[in-house]
Design a protein around this motif. Structure first.
Motif: not given
Length: 116
Positions: A77-78, A82-85, A103-107
């Motif tokens: 997702e690129g 910048s970071g992800w949660r 799990f939720h992958l957020l970014g």
């Protein structure tokens, strides 16, 4: 093992449509239908576990695999630079509403506030 009443088990069984971004023998990942960030992917094990409190030592390889899938999806997702949660809620007081480990992958945007 699956639960016939579990929405995520139904998604895994293709009884409910989803936009899949990853699938293997142990782990599925699909886009959240109500995204909270530009990237919002739900990652689940195929086996039905109610949540983090169902984990046992023998499930450590599965948990490691989920982490590696999350890392790959964040890269796809690129979101690495910048970071992800990655978030999982354990129980109703933590905000868990679907009782299948997930799990939720957020970014894709700054996350509001500190987690702790």
């Amino acid at each position: 093992m699956s639960d016939p009443n579990c929405i995520f088990c139904k998604i895994a069984a293709r009884q409910i449509p989803a936009s899949f971004v990853h699938e293997d023998e142990d782990v599925l990942a699909f886009r959240d239908i109500s995204p909270q960030a530009p990237t919002h992917i739900v990652i689940i094990p195929r086996v039905h576990l109610s949540g983090l409190n169902d984990l046992t030592p023998d499930l450590a390889p599965l948990m490691g695999k989920i982490g590696l899938v999350a890392k790959k999806l964040a890269a796809d997702e690129g979101r690495v630079a910048s970071g992800w949660r990655l978030v999982s809620n354990a129980g109703p007081d933590a905000g868990q509403t679907v009782f299948h480990l997930h799990f939720h992958l957020l970014g894709g945007r700054p996350m509001a506030g500190k987690m702790v």
